[in-house]
Design an enzyme around this catalytic site. Structure first.
Site, short mmCIF file in Angstrom:
data_model
loop_
_atom_site.label_atom_id
_atom_site.label_comp_id
_atom_site.label_asym_id
_atom_site.label_seq_id
_atom_site.Cartn_x
_atom_site.Cartn_y
_atom_site.Cartn_z
CG ASP A 1 8.72 -9.97 9.74
OD1 ASP A 1 9.40 -8.95 9.49
OD2 ASP A 1 8.30 -10.26 10.87
CG ASN B 1 6.33 9.10 27.67
OD1 ASN B 1 6.52 8.96 28.87
ND2 ASN B 1 5.66 10.12 27.17
CB THR C 1 0.39 7.76 2.76
OG1 THR C 1 0.76 8.18 4.08
CG2 THR C 1 1.51 8.06 1.79
N GLY D 1 8.79 0.25 6.27
CA GLY D 1 9.21 0.94 7.48
C GLY D 1 8.05 1.07 8.44
NE ARG E 1 -2.17 -1.18 3.64
CZ ARG E 1 -1.95 -2.33 4.24
NH1 ARG E 1 -0.83 -2.50 4.91
NH2 ARG E 1 -2.81 -3.31 4.19
CE1 TYR F 1 9.72 6.28 10.02
CE2 TYR F 1 10.02 8.66 9.93
CZ TYR F 1 9.65 7.48 9.32
OH TYR F 1 9.22 7.50 8.02
CB ILE G 1 5.30 5.49 -0.33
CG1 ILE G 1 4.75 6.87 0.11
CG2 ILE G 1 6.59 5.66 -1.09
CD1 ILE G 1 5.63 7.60 1.11
#
Lengths: 422, 449
Positions: B260, B298, B390, B289, B216, B355, B218
């Site tokens: 995976d 946190n 997206t 990603g 799905r 990230y 990009i």
């Protein structure tokens, strides 16, 4: 057979209990999804395949061309022909043999065998008297004639007729029949529950190690067989009440397959076609045998595969010791256990015309990635679930390893096949 | 859609928004479409490099209007693009040549037009020349911010030895609509060694490209774009995404591989899938990603590890397998590796330490790999998307989303196809001279420069 027939892939959607996530999906939808997943995996979008054979046990009248219509909805070329076949729970194995035999004879170089069933979307028809009245009304030439026809409708006619999973000749359901077999072969509750627990554990383990990554494509958000309970245990299964065989019965909802929804497909090809299309052959189809028993005459309804197994092994000059893996469809845990006992029973086997007992097998060679108790059993799909599963298992074990599939079916029938890794 | 969002998009809301300065963003030219107006070439010296490249592209060019006096002259009709060959520019005084051709062009350029500067990089040609090379970057970024109507500016640093053929794929990409959301960027080109005589419409014909995360967004756009450009695509995604993955694969006539990428044997399974089809990989596009956003206070070890493993470590493990020349179905010589970084990684982003680490890591990885893979002709590059429309970004609350959309020079979010087209350019066999680069697809986002 003139041409070697190889299994080069398979695909199914995760199976689910009837009335579950696929409650609103039709046979057409599920079969199309199974085909599309297979096409995507093998890179066959837009290809004209030799033929697709599929079928469903519970089928709507409008689905008279179910498989052909699914092909038209799929990513395959619309010039791909298709036909519907049906042999109850053995349908998926019989479609496999239909395509395999055509390839062996050189009539096809490739094809897909499939099966689908929705117990959720089962056809419901009107009663026979009402059907006759409706047909008479539709033939009527005047309003008066039409009224006269409708005037014959009685309240009792209006009750819908749902399909029954009962044997027309005995009036007994499949579970009732199997309960007789369970008693006759002295299959106890504990061994049934053990077999059911093992089925769940093995299927769960196979999912866990990614074994189904190239055998299953998710559908409608379901990513794993929805029937599967990997954390079930003999203890948990032991708490369930009997479902068949009366209050003292040993067959429960836990050691019987639930009514299920699902679809499965197998890609079969000649070795040459597989090579041309850069597809890895997993196993070849060696041979198959179909059999039936006289269940109206008292024979065990679901033990027809025993005779087929004996005759098939004899024809191939093989014994159970030459078979590395066995796939015995788990209609009920006690079906598998009775089958294994029958294989060892000299008198029973001789009565079938065999030379002697078929033999004894090690449980760790049986249903090594679980079977229908854990996966579910959409009737016609089961054979097409087992064939690629076994083919892949054999391929993992290396060339020359053999596997035997035994599937029982309503009407006292059964189909047995042998695969060999290439 | 929230009430605020509905009101904003209603006819009345639009009028109010326009009055408040939130005008309807320009519609960008996309695809393999060149500018409509004439391409103006301004050589600031004796170099024929860019002129020759335009000839290979089959594009005619016109002479520039040069601003010599106080009253700036203009172009009669709008021009489609200004391409400046500044490879001979090496002094501060020579920068005036740029001003003189840029001033009329910026005023007279069409919507979605292009300003393209080709210059020499700062590579020790002397203090002044290196300062000038950097000055050009400042000019490019500023011009990009001043341009309106979806027009963009791009600076290409052509190293010594670059020939016209080395420029073809880059100049073609930048001039065409494929670069719609690439703005204010600069990157480097070296002599690639491949003989390029034209811009191919289907440069990937007969080549296998692997795209991860292809089910799905990009990733699906990348798969479709590479297939459009001729590639046989192996579409990879996690087994749970198999249904949409199959649909993408069937739509583009590729194959679906449910996998995976963090599995220990992921690289081997990709290679096996490709080898079974008797091929090697031309392009490996690491698009898959995940995000596990939390403020650093946190962020526990699990959130940290999962993002770094999926977004960076898995990619490295897969590369290691595919780059082994002895692995059947591995990377072909002259192959292409593309990573997907992010402006979050380049600029940092609140709540995305994990990230940002992974995505900046991707940028660092391709820079490190590029020189080591040069011997085999394999390039390693990354794209860094900014705000792209997206399913994932559609979940950002509306007001925040609208702000993210607007804080770039093109006043809108990019489309998945914009990222895909940039990747298509990087994996083009003609882009042999582009390696170790990170190209942002962000519309010159205010952050992450």
């Amino acid at each position: 057979m003139h041409h070697k027939v190889v299994v080069v892939g398979g695909n199914r959607i995760p199976f689910a209990k009837a009335g579950g996530p696929y409650a609103r999906a039709s046979n057409h939808d599920m079969l199309t999804a199974a085909l599309d997943g297979l096409v995507a995996r093998a890179g066959l979008a837009g290809e004209r395949l030799g033929e697709v054979a599929g079928g469903a046990v519970l089928k709507h009248p409008n689905d008279f061309n179910l498989t052909r219509e699914a092909v038209l909805s799929s990513a395959l070329a619309p010039e791909t022909p298709a036909c519907d076949l049906q042999q109850a729970c053995a349908t998926g194995l019989e479609t496999t043999m239909y395509i395999a035999n055509k390839i062996a004879l050189g009539q096809l170089t490739n094809g897909i065998a499939a099966g689908v069933d929705s117990a959720s979307d089962a056809p419901i028809s009107v009663s026979d008297p009402l059907r006759r009245i409706l047909l008479q009304a539709s033939r009527a030439r005047s309003a008066k004639e039409r009224l006269a026809a409708f005037a014959k409708v009685r309240p009792a006619h209006l009750a819908p007729a749902a399909p029954r999973v009962a044997e027309p000749r005995t009036g007994l359901s499949m579970g009732d029949h199997q309960a007789l077999t369970t008693t006759r072969w002295h299959i106890d509750r504990a061994s049934q529950d053990e077999l059911a627990a093992a089925s769940h554990h093995r299927l769960g383990e196979a999912w866990g190690r990614g074994f189904f990554d190239d055998l299953v494509t998710p559908y409608l958000g379901v990513t794993r067989d929805a029937v599967l309970r990997p954390d079930t245990s003999v203890e948990k299964l032991g708490t369930l009440k009997p479902a068949f065989g009366g209050p003292d019965g040993t067959m429960t909802a836990g050691n019987s397959t639930p009514l299920s929804d699902g679809a499965a497909a197998v890609l079969l090809a000649s070795e040459e076609w597989a090579a041309e299309h850069h597809l890895t052959p997993w196993a070849r189809i060696v041979d198959a045998e179909v059999a039936a028993v006289d269940h109206p005459g008292g024979a065990d309804l679901l033990l027809a595969p025993v005779g087929a197994t004996g005759r098939l092994l004899a024809r191939q000059g093989l014994t159970v010791d030459d078979i590395d893996l066995f796939e015995i469809h788990e209609a009920f845990a006690s079906t598998v256990l009775a089958t294994l006992k029958a294989w060892q029973d000299e008198d029973y086997c001789r009565a079938l015309g065999l030379d002697g007992p078929i033999g004894t097998i090690d449980r760790d060679r049986l249903n090594v990635t679980g079977s229908s108790l854990a996966a579910g059993h959409p009737f016609a799909a089961t054979g097409a679930r087992i064939v690629p599963t076994l083919a892949k298992l054999l391929h993992e074990r290396g060339p020359g390893t053999r596997g035997l599939i035994s599937v029982c079916a309503a009407g006292g029938q059964g189909v047995v096949a042998i695969l060999e890794a290439v | 859609m929230s009430i605020v969002e509905k009101a904003y998009y209603s006819p009345a809301g639009r009028k109010v928004a326009a009055k408040a300065g939130l005008a309807e963003p320009p519609r960008l030219r996309r695809g393999r479409e060149f500018p409509h107006g004439p391409i103006v070439l301004a050589p600031l010296g004796s170099s024929n490099l860019v002129a020759d490249a335009l000839t290979l592209l089959g594009r005619a060019h016109e002479a520039p209007v040069v601003d010599a006096g106080a009253d700036a002259p203009g172009y009669g009709d709008r021009i489609g693009a200004l391409v400046v060959d500044a490879t001979d520019v090496g002094t501060v005084a020579e920068l005036e040549g740029l001003r003189a051709v840029l001033r009329p062009a910026v005023r007279g350029i069409e919507r979605s037009g292009r300003i393209v500067l080709i210059a020499r990089p700062s590579t020790g040609r002397g203090w002044e020349a290196d300062a000038v090379a950097r000055a050009l970057d400042g000019i490019n970024r500023t011009v990009a911010k001043e341009l309106r109507g979806g027009a963009t500016a791009t600076l290409i640093y052509a190293h010594e030895g670059v020939e016209a053929g080395d420029l073809v794929s880059t100049l073609g990409f930048v001039l065409q609509g494929r670069s719609a959301f690439v703005d204010g960027q600069s990157w480097h080109i070296r002599h690639g060694g491949a003989t390029v005589e034209r811009l191919a419409d289907r440069p990937l014909e007969g080549r296998v490209c692997v795209v991860t995360g292809a089910a799905r967004g990009i990733g699906a756009a990348i798969a479709r774009t590479l297939a459009r450009d001729g590639a046989t695509v192996v579409a990879v995604d996690i087994p749970a995404a198999g249904e949409s993955l199959a649909a993408v694969a069937n739509e583009i006539g590729g194959t679906a591989l449910q996998l995976d990428i963090t599995a220990h044997d992921a690289g081997a399974r990709i290679a096996e899938h490709v080898a079974a089809r008797g091929a090697r990989i031309h392009a490996m596009v690491h698009n898959a990603g995940i995000t596990r956003d939390k403020m650093l206070v946190n962020t526990d070890a699990a959130r940290w590890a999962s993002v770094l493993d999926v977004n960076l470590a898995a990619e490295m493990r897969i590369n290691a397998v595919l780059l082994d020349p002895d692995v059947a179905g591995g990377m072909a010589d002259d192959g292409r590796i593309v990573g997907v970084a992010s402006t979050s990684g380049l600029a940092g982003n609140k709540g995305q330490t994990n990230y940002a680490a992974s995505k900046a890591g991707v940028a660092g990885l391709v820079a490190a790999m590029a020189p080591d893979l040069a011997e085999r002709g394999i390039t390693a590059n990354a794209v860094a998307p900014g705000f792209i429309e997206t399913e994932m970004t559609a979940r950002i609350p509306f007001v925040q989303r609208e702000i993210f959309r607007r804080v770039n020079s093109l006043n809108q979010g990019g489309q998945p196809i914009d990222v895909a087209e940039t990747i298509g350019y990087l994996v083009d066999p003609a882009s042999q001279g582009v390696t170790g680069q990170v190209v942002r697809v962000c519309g010159q986002n205010m952050v992450g420069a």
